[in-house]
Design a protein around this motif. Structure first.
Motif, PDB file in Angstrom:
ATOM      1  N   PRO A   6       0.816  -1.220   0.000  1.00 17.10           N
ATOM      2  CA  PRO A   6       0.000   0.000   0.000  1.00 17.10           C
ATOM      3  C   PRO A   6       0.849   1.269   0.000  1.00 17.10           C
ATOM      4  N   THR A   7       0.465   2.222  -0.846  1.00 18.55           N
ATOM      5  CA  THR A   7       1.064   3.548  -1.015  1.00 18.55           C
ATOM      6  C   THR A   7       2.466   3.491  -1.621  1.00 18.55           C
ATOM      7  N   ASP A   8       2.964   2.324  -1.948  1.00 14.37           N
ATOM      8  CA  ASP A   8       4.295   2.181  -2.540  1.00 14.37           C
ATOM      9  C   ASP A   8       4.225   2.494  -4.042  1.00 14.37           C
ATOM     10  N   ALA A   9       5.329   2.242  -4.740  1.00 15.90           N
ATOM     11  CA  ALA A   9       5.384   2.511  -6.178  1.00 15.90           C
ATOM     12  C   ALA A   9       4.464   1.605  -6.979  1.00 15.90           C
ATOM     13  N   SER A  10       3.876   0.613  -6.326  1.00 18.05           N
ATOM     14  CA  SER A  10       2.883  -0.246  -6.972  1.00 18.05           C
ATOM     15  C   SER A  10       1.554   0.461  -7.171  1.00 18.05           C
ATOM     16  N   MET A  11       1.382   1.640  -6.578  1.00 13.11           N
ATOM     17  CA  MET A  11       0.124   2.370  -6.736  1.00 13.11           C
ATOM     18  C   MET A  11      -0.202   2.636  -8.203  1.00 13.11           C
ATOM     19  N   THR A  12       0.801   3.026  -8.976  1.00 13.36           N
ATOM     20  CA  THR A  12       0.544   3.363 -10.387  1.00 13.36           C
ATOM     21  C   THR A  12       0.026   2.166 -11.172  1.00 13.36           C
ATOM     22  N   PRO A  13       0.723   1.021 -11.172  1.00 14.72           N
ATOM     23  CA  PRO A  13       0.156  -0.112 -11.905  1.00 14.72           C
ATOM     24  C   PRO A  13      -1.168  -0.590 -11.323  1.00 14.72           C
ATOM     25  N   HIS A  14      -1.359  -0.452 -10.024  1.00 13.71           N
ATOM     26  CA  HIS A  14      -2.649  -0.815  -9.435  1.00 13.71           C
ATOM     27  C   HIS A  14      -3.757   0.067 -10.016  1.00 13.71           C
ATOM     28  N   MET A  15      -3.510   1.366 -10.129  1.00 19.06           N
ATOM     29  CA  MET A  15      -4.503   2.266 -10.704  1.00 19.06           C
ATOM     30  C   MET A  15      -4.734   1.975 -12.180  1.00 19.06           C
ATOM     31  N   VAL A  16      -3.671   1.611 -12.891  1.00 19.15           N
ATOM     32  CA  VAL A  16      -3.819   1.282 -14.307  1.00 19.15           C
ATOM     33  C   VAL A  16      -4.664   0.020 -14.474  1.00 19.15           C
ATOM     34  N   LEU A  17      -4.401  -0.982 -13.656  1.00 14.31           N
ATOM     35  CA  LEU A  17      -5.193  -2.213 -13.728  1.00 14.31           C
ATOM     36  C   LEU A  17      -6.667  -1.943 -13.457  1.00 14.31           C
ATOM     37  N   GLU A  18      -6.945  -1.110 -12.469  1.00  6.64           N
ATOM     38  CA  GLU A  18      -8.343  -0.769 -12.177  1.00  6.64           C
ATOM     39  C   GLU A  18      -8.956   0.013 -13.335  1.00  6.64           C
ATOM     40  N   THR A  49      -3.747   9.036 -19.879  1.00  8.57           N
ATOM     41  CA  THR A  49      -2.777   7.971 -20.126  1.00  8.57           C
ATOM     42  C   THR A  49      -2.248   7.439 -18.798  1.00  8.57           C
ATOM     43  N   VAL A  50      -1.371   6.446 -18.885  1.00  5.71           N
ATOM     44  CA  VAL A  50      -0.765   5.908 -17.668  1.00  5.71           C
ATOM     45  C   VAL A  50       0.132   6.939 -16.980  1.00  5.71           C
ATOM     46  N   LEU A  51       0.449   8.022 -17.677  1.00  3.33           N
ATOM     47  CA  LEU A  51       1.219   9.082 -17.027  1.00  3.33           C
ATOM     48  C   LEU A  51       0.431   9.731 -15.893  1.00  3.33           C
ATOM     49  N   TYR A 107      -5.822  19.647 -11.290  1.00  2.04           N
ATOM     50  CA  TYR A 107      -5.479  18.463 -12.083  1.00  2.04           C
ATOM     51  C   TYR A 107      -5.443  17.218 -11.198  1.00  2.04           C
ATOM     52  N   LEU A 108      -4.758  17.300 -10.066  1.00  2.00           N
ATOM     53  CA  LEU A 108      -4.678  16.159  -9.164  1.00  2.00           C
ATOM     54  C   LEU A 108      -6.057  15.781  -8.639  1.00  2.00           C
ATOM     55  N   GLN A 109      -6.900  16.761  -8.424  1.00  3.00           N
ATOM     56  CA  GLN A 109      -8.262  16.470  -7.987  1.00  3.00           C
ATOM     57  C   GLN A 109      -9.032  15.713  -9.064  1.00  3.00           C
ATOM     58  N   ARG A 110      -8.799  16.061 -10.328  1.00  5.72           N
ATOM     59  CA  ARG A 110      -9.471  15.355 -11.419  1.00  5.72           C
ATOM     60  C   ARG A 110      -9.018  13.900 -11.497  1.00  5.72           C
ATOM     61  N   VAL A 111      -7.721  13.676 -11.383  1.00 10.98           N
ATOM     62  CA  VAL A 111      -7.217  12.302 -11.426  1.00 10.98           C
ATOM     63  C   VAL A 111      -7.746  11.515 -10.232  1.00 10.98           C
ATOM     64  N   VAL A 141      -9.189   5.218  -9.529  1.00 10.91           N
ATOM     65  CA  VAL A 141      -8.286   5.716  -8.495  1.00 10.91           C
ATOM     66  C   VAL A 141      -8.936   5.596  -7.124  1.00 10.91           C
ATOM     67  N   GLN A 142     -10.199   5.922  -7.031  1.00 10.51           N
ATOM     68  CA  GLN A 142     -10.914   5.802  -5.765  1.00 10.51           C
ATOM     69  C   GLN A 142     -10.917   4.357  -5.270  1.00 10.51           C
ATOM     70  N   ARG A 143     -11.089   3.409  -6.187  1.00 15.63           N
ATOM     71  CA  ARG A 143     -11.092   1.999  -5.787  1.00 15.63           C
ATOM     72  C   ARG A 143      -9.726   1.580  -5.236  1.00 15.63           C
ATOM     73  N   VAL A 144      -8.664   2.088  -5.843  1.00 13.48           N
ATOM     74  CA  VAL A 144      -7.325   1.767  -5.343  1.00 13.48           C
ATOM     75  C   VAL A 144      -7.124   2.343  -3.951  1.00 13.48           C
ATOM     76  N   TYR A 145      -7.522   3.582  -3.744  1.00 12.33           N
ATOM     77  CA  TYR A 145      -7.371   4.194  -2.429  1.00 12.33           C
ATOM     78  C   TYR A 145      -8.120   3.394  -1.377  1.00 12.33           C
ATOM     79  N   ALA A 146      -9.329   2.950  -1.713  1.00 14.15           N
ATOM     80  CA  ALA A 146     -10.118   2.182  -0.755  1.00 14.15           C
ATOM     81  C   ALA A 146      -9.484   0.816  -0.504  1.00 14.15           C
ATOM     82  N   ARG A 147      -9.036   0.165  -1.575  1.00 10.49           N
ATOM     83  CA  ARG A 147      -8.488  -1.182  -1.435  1.00 10.49           C
ATOM     84  C   ARG A 147      -7.158  -1.188  -0.694  1.00 10.49           C
ATOM     85  N   GLU A 148      -6.395  -0.110  -0.820  1.00 10.89           N
ATOM     86  CA  GLU A 148      -5.112  -0.030  -0.138  1.00 10.89           C
ATOM     87  C   GLU A 148      -5.232   0.567   1.260  1.00 10.89           C
ATOM     88  N   GLY A 149      -6.478   0.873   1.670  1.00  8.34           N
ATOM     89  CA  GLY A 149      -6.719   1.335   3.034  1.00  8.34           C
ATOM     90  C   GLY A 149      -6.183   2.713   3.327  1.00  8.34           C
TER      91      GLY A 149
END
Length: 212
Positions: A8-20, A160-162, A189-193, A199-207
């Motif tokens: 959770p909250t590590d560099a895996s956040m980006t691929p987790h968000m992409v997968l979702e 994009t994934v960026l 911009y960050l609020q839009r992302v 992204v919301q699902r990742v935040y919830a799943r990662e606690g």
């Protein structure tokens, strides 16, 4: 089945968000950093560097956040999470993907782990301060790119994934004297992302709790 080895909250956040965002079936495999699981023999067989994330896609084992994100975009082209190959937009995409991982993220590692490059607490403190100053200048580059692209996303009209990558790294500046969210273009911009359902699902799943 895709399997993302994450923390959770590590560099895996980006691929987790992409997968979702892709909406494809995948499994999460927790790497428990509190138990130093990233240095266990089993994990080191996946990534000899002992770093997170790792994506297992059949027989393919990938590490490095940028490589994982690019692989997911390329293997799911219908999602449009990267510009078409051979276009100027794709070149711009490559530039920023490499910059995020090799420049901004690398500098953030100096900020968070200065003791890895020094031998004394005083030197570590000085290195951390210098890294924070350099990160501030890099955040200015993100702000300038948003102004050039015209938004609403980092490259312009295309998400994009960026975008999850930028969100993750900007989130890591939240404890700095001048966090990314303090800049007038980056904040909305960050609020839009952040508002995207994936992204919301990742935040919830990662606690992850407020404030994000």
């Amino acid at each position: 089945m895709l399997t993302l080895h994450y923390s959770p909250t590590d560099a895996s956040m980006t691929p987790h968000m992409v997968l979702e965002e892709l909406g494809v079936p995948f499994e999460l495999a927790l790497v428990d950093r509190s138990r130093d699981a990233q240095h266990s023999p089993a994990y080191l067989k996946l990534n000899p560097n002992g770093r997170i994330p790792v994506l297992v896609d059949g027989d393919l084992v990938l590490y490095e956040t940028a490589a994982v994100a690019l692989h997911l975009a390329d293997t799911h082209p219908a999602a449009g999470l990267a510009p078409p190959l051979g276009t100027p937009e794709r070149g711009e995409f490559y530039k920023w993907l490499c910059w995020l991982t090799n420049t901004l993220q690398a500098e953030l590692m100096l900020y968070f782990y200065p003791e890895r490059w020094t031998r004394t607490p005083s030197a570590a403190a000085e290195l951390k301060g210098c890294a924070e100053s350099r990160v501030a200048g890099m955040v200015d580059q993100l702000e300038a790119q948003l102004a050039r692209s015209g938004g609403p996303w980092f490259l312009g009209a295309r998400y994009t994934v960026l975008d999850p990558y930028v969100l993750m790294l900007c989130r890591w500046t939240r404890g700095m004297a001048r966090p990314a969210r303090s800049l007038p273009g980056l904040l909305p911009y960050l609020q839009r992302v952040h508002a995207r359902p994936a992204v919301q699902r990742v935040y919830a799943r990662e606690g992850m709790e407020q404030p994000f």
